[in-house]
Design a protein around this motif. Structure first.
Motif, PDB file in Angstrom:
ATOM      1  N   GLN A   1       0.827  -1.204   0.000  1.00 11.72           N
ATOM      2  CA  GLN A   1       0.000   0.000   0.000  1.00 11.72           C
ATOM      3  C   GLN A   1       0.863   1.256   0.000  1.00 11.72           C
ATOM      4  O   GLN A   1       1.046   1.906   1.023  1.00 11.72           O
TER       5      GLN A   1
ATOM      6  N   TYR B   1      -7.481  -0.315   2.962  1.00 10.57           N
ATOM      7  CA  TYR B   1      -8.085  -1.603   2.677  1.00 10.57           C
ATOM      8  C   TYR B   1      -9.589  -1.549   2.926  1.00 10.57           C
ATOM      9  O   TYR B   1     -10.033  -1.194   4.009  1.00 10.57           O
TER      10      TYR B   1
ATOM     11  N   TYR C   1     -11.897  -4.194   1.549  1.00  7.69           N
ATOM     12  CA  TYR C   1     -12.588  -5.462   1.351  1.00  7.69           C
ATOM     13  C   TYR C   1     -13.164  -6.054   2.637  1.00  7.69           C
ATOM     14  O   TYR C   1     -14.188  -6.715   2.603  1.00  7.69           O
TER      15      TYR C   1
ATOM     16  N   GLU D   1     -13.416  -9.913   1.170  1.00 11.17           N
ATOM     17  CA  GLU D   1     -12.165 -10.649   1.304  1.00 11.17           C
ATOM     18  C   GLU D   1     -12.387 -12.156   1.256  1.00 11.17           C
ATOM     19  O   GLU D   1     -11.571 -12.890   0.701  1.00 11.17           O
TER      20      GLU D   1
ATOM     21  N   GLN E   1      -4.005  -4.257  -4.702  1.00 10.27           N
ATOM     22  CA  GLN E   1      -3.689  -4.254  -3.269  1.00 10.27           C
ATOM     23  C   GLN E   1      -4.823  -4.805  -2.420  1.00 10.27           C
ATOM     24  O   GLN E   1      -4.581  -5.433  -1.403  1.00 10.27           O
ATOM     25  N   GLN E   2      -6.087  -4.621  -2.836  1.00  9.72           N
ATOM     26  CA  GLN E   2      -7.207  -5.178  -2.066  1.00  9.72           C
ATOM     27  C   GLN E   2      -7.147  -6.705  -2.090  1.00  9.72           C
ATOM     28  O   GLN E   2      -7.310  -7.370  -1.063  1.00  9.72           O
ATOM     29  N   ARG E   3      -6.881  -7.276  -3.271  1.00  5.20           N
ATOM     30  CA  ARG E   3      -6.798  -8.733  -3.400  1.00  5.20           C
ATOM     31  C   ARG E   3      -5.589  -9.288  -2.657  1.00  5.20           C
ATOM     32  O   ARG E   3      -5.696 -10.281  -1.931  1.00  5.20           O
TER      33      ARG E   3
ATOM     34  N   THR F   1      -3.945  -7.929  -0.151  1.00  3.73           N
ATOM     35  CA  THR F   1      -4.152  -7.780   1.298  1.00  3.73           C
ATOM     36  C   THR F   1      -5.123  -8.846   1.805  1.00  3.73           C
ATOM     37  O   THR F   1      -4.904  -9.419   2.883  1.00  3.73           O
ATOM     38  N   SER F   2      -6.154  -9.149   1.048  1.00  3.13           N
ATOM     39  CA  SER F   2      -7.087 -10.213   1.437  1.00  3.13           C
ATOM     40  C   SER F   2      -6.363 -11.546   1.556  1.00  3.13           C
ATOM     41  O   SER F   2      -6.557 -12.292   2.524  1.00  3.13           O
TER      42      SER F   2
END
Length: 196
Positions: free
Chosen positions: A38, A45, A47, A53, A85-87, A89-90
């Motif tokens: 990030q 974040y 999700y 997530e 980054q969302q994916r 981080t999940s």
């Protein structure tokens, strides 16, 4: 701008050395410390709040593609996430036990307690990643372009990306931090003003 397609990086490799900041809701590092998940121009974040997530993990287990991920090469063997980054981080949050998958009866199942065959599917899934190299202007323009779809960036998030720097970083620390007393007071004053 130069782009290089990589299809040999696994989820396990991406999540190696994953660091997550619970207080700020940020995935910080991965890829054994070589990846900044990030960077300052990315939003926080989302999700977890949006209950997405778990869908990322279910997609991996079902063999669904997670879509393209873009990294910005910032040095020799150093990268930052432009898109994905969302994916990521999940994935990192799941592999480090931050949330479980719920089965049909609502029972939680954390990664560490999953059957070995499911762990293997997750760990060995290869991601489709483009490594981008270019000037700061090219990278920021590309960031704007690839963020047209998905959860759209609001105007302030686009401005944060385009006009990043020490001032924006400091402002985000002060006003995007939900635990920051200045931000809390500011929101309280806004609520009082709106109610009057």
């Amino acid at each position: 701008m130069i782009t290089t397609l990589r299809t040999d990086i696994t989820i396990e490799e991406i999540c190696k050395g994953f660091v997550y900041n619970e207080l700020e809701g940020k995935g910080l590092f991965g890829l054994s410390g070589k990846l900044t998940i990030q960077p300052e121009y990315q939003r926080n974040y989302l999700y977890a709040k949006q209950k997405k997530e778990e869908a990322v993990i279910q997609s991996v287990l079902k063999g669904y593609p997670l879509g393209l991920i873009y990294f910005n090469k910032i040095g020799t063997d150093k990268y930052e996430v432009l898109d994905g980054q969302q994916r990521i981080t999940s994935l990192g949050r799941f592999l480090t036990g931050k949330f479980p998958l719920l089965d049909t009866s609502g029972m939680p199942h954390y990664f560490g307690a999953m059957p070995d065959d499911q762990k293997k599917i997750i760990n060995e899934t290869k991601l489709t990643i483009y490594i981008c190299e270019g000037t700061e202007t090219e990278i920021k323009e590309w960031f704007k372009t690839i963020n047209i779809a998905g959860i759209p960036l609001n105007k302030q998030e686009v401005a944060n990306a385009v006009y990043s720097g020490p001032f924006v970083t400091k402002a985000k620390e002060e006003f995007s931090n939900s635990q920051n007393i200045v931000a809390q007071l500011s929101r309280q004053k806004s609520k009082i003003f709106i109610m009057n």
